[in-house]
Design a protein around this motif. Structure first.
Motif, mmCIF file in Angstrom:
data_model
loop_
_atom_site.group_PDB
_atom_site.id
_atom_site.type_symbol
_atom_site.label_atom_id
_atom_site.label_comp_id
_atom_site.label_asym_id
_atom_site.label_seq_id
_atom_site.Cartn_x
_atom_site.Cartn_y
_atom_site.Cartn_z
ATOM 1 N N ASN A 20 0.807 -1.220 0.000
ATOM 2 C CA ASN A 20 0.000 0.000 0.000
ATOM 3 C C ASN A 20 0.840 1.270 0.000
ATOM 4 O O ASN A 20 0.349 2.336 -0.368
ATOM 5 N N ASN A 80 0.812 1.969 -3.779
ATOM 6 C CA ASN A 80 -0.436 1.914 -4.540
ATOM 7 C C ASN A 80 -1.404 3.008 -4.137
ATOM 8 O O ASN A 80 -1.549 3.304 -2.955
ATOM 9 N N SER A 81 -2.135 3.562 -5.114
ATOM 10 C CA SER A 81 -3.230 4.469 -4.778
ATOM 11 C C SER A 81 -4.482 3.664 -4.435
ATOM 12 O O SER A 81 -5.282 4.083 -3.606
ATOM 13 N N LEU A 82 -4.664 2.492 -5.052
ATOM 14 C CA LEU A 82 -5.756 1.587 -4.711
ATOM 15 C C LEU A 82 -5.227 0.649 -3.629
ATOM 16 O O LEU A 82 -4.301 -0.128 -3.865
ATOM 17 N N LYS A 83 -5.765 0.741 -2.414
ATOM 18 C CA LYS A 83 -5.215 0.041 -1.253
ATOM 19 C C LYS A 83 -5.739 -1.395 -1.128
ATOM 20 O O LYS A 83 -6.892 -1.681 -1.412
ATOM 21 N N ILE A 84 -4.848 -2.280 -0.686
ATOM 22 C CA ILE A 84 -5.193 -3.674 -0.404
ATOM 23 C C ILE A 84 -5.686 -3.743 1.037
ATOM 24 O O ILE A 84 -5.034 -3.233 1.953
#
Length: 193
Positions: free
Chosen positions: A173, A176-180
């Motif tokens: 994360n 990444n901008s899209l978080k896991i």
């Protein structure tokens, strides 16, 4: 007279940063090299007589040009890291500071008023890690391979060794901008490598 005036002039601060997911290498005026990891911000005041860097956020790897007369100092929140010549990384996450030494020797101290003795101090050599939060500091010795794994981001890789899935997701994360999100508590504790 001109030489005296130029020597007395304050060193200007240079600012370097990286956006989310990016890395950047910066050569400093003294011959040292700084590699910035994702979402990192540093300020540097480096000249012949002054070598200081402020790690405001993120993680940086330092390859320091040796100059015994002028120690290189990294300020990371409530900690200072002082070195003469070595290769190491410093990571700052809010109040937590992590230092990993690949080669050489560094000293980690509490940030302090000028001239005051540090409340806590540790000297780290090859393969040492220091994790500091508040006034607490944990120092461990690791194998060269574990240090290399910790610094794998320099090659665009994340390496895990018996890391809980929740911690691995948090590390991804950072890039990444899209978080896991690991929603299942049992799955979050699964160890990956």
């Amino acid at each position: 007279g001109l030489a005296w005036r130029s020597h007395d002039r304050p060193t200007p601060l240079a600012r370097y940063d990286t956006p989310l997911g990016a890395r950047r290498s910066v050569a400093l005026a003294d011959g040292s090299l700084v590699e910035l990891n994702t979402k990192t911000a540093v300020r540097a005041a480096v000249s012949r007589s002054r070598r200081e860097v402020w790690l405001d956020d993120g993680e940086a790897f330092f390859e320091i040009a040796r100059d015994p007369a002028h120690p290189f100092v990294v300020h990371a929140g409530a900690k200072t890291v002082t070195v003469l010549g070595t290769r190491f990384s410093v990571r700052r996450d809010a109040g937590k500071v992590t230092v990993a030494v690949l080669h050489g020797r560094v000293r980690v101290d509490d940030a302090q008023e000028s001239g005051a003795a540090p409340a806590s101090s540790a000297t780290l050599t090859d393969g040492a890690f220091a994790i500091s939060q508040g006034s607490s500091m944990l120092v461990t010795q690791q194998s060269e391979q574990k240090v290399e794994n910790r610094l794998a981001w320099r090659d665009g890789i994340l390496a895990f060794d018996e890391t809980p899935l929740e911690d691995a997701a948090a590390e991804f994360n950072r890039y990444n901008s899209l978080k896991i999100i690991v929603a299942d508590r049992q799955a979050a504790s699964i160890r990956v490598g």
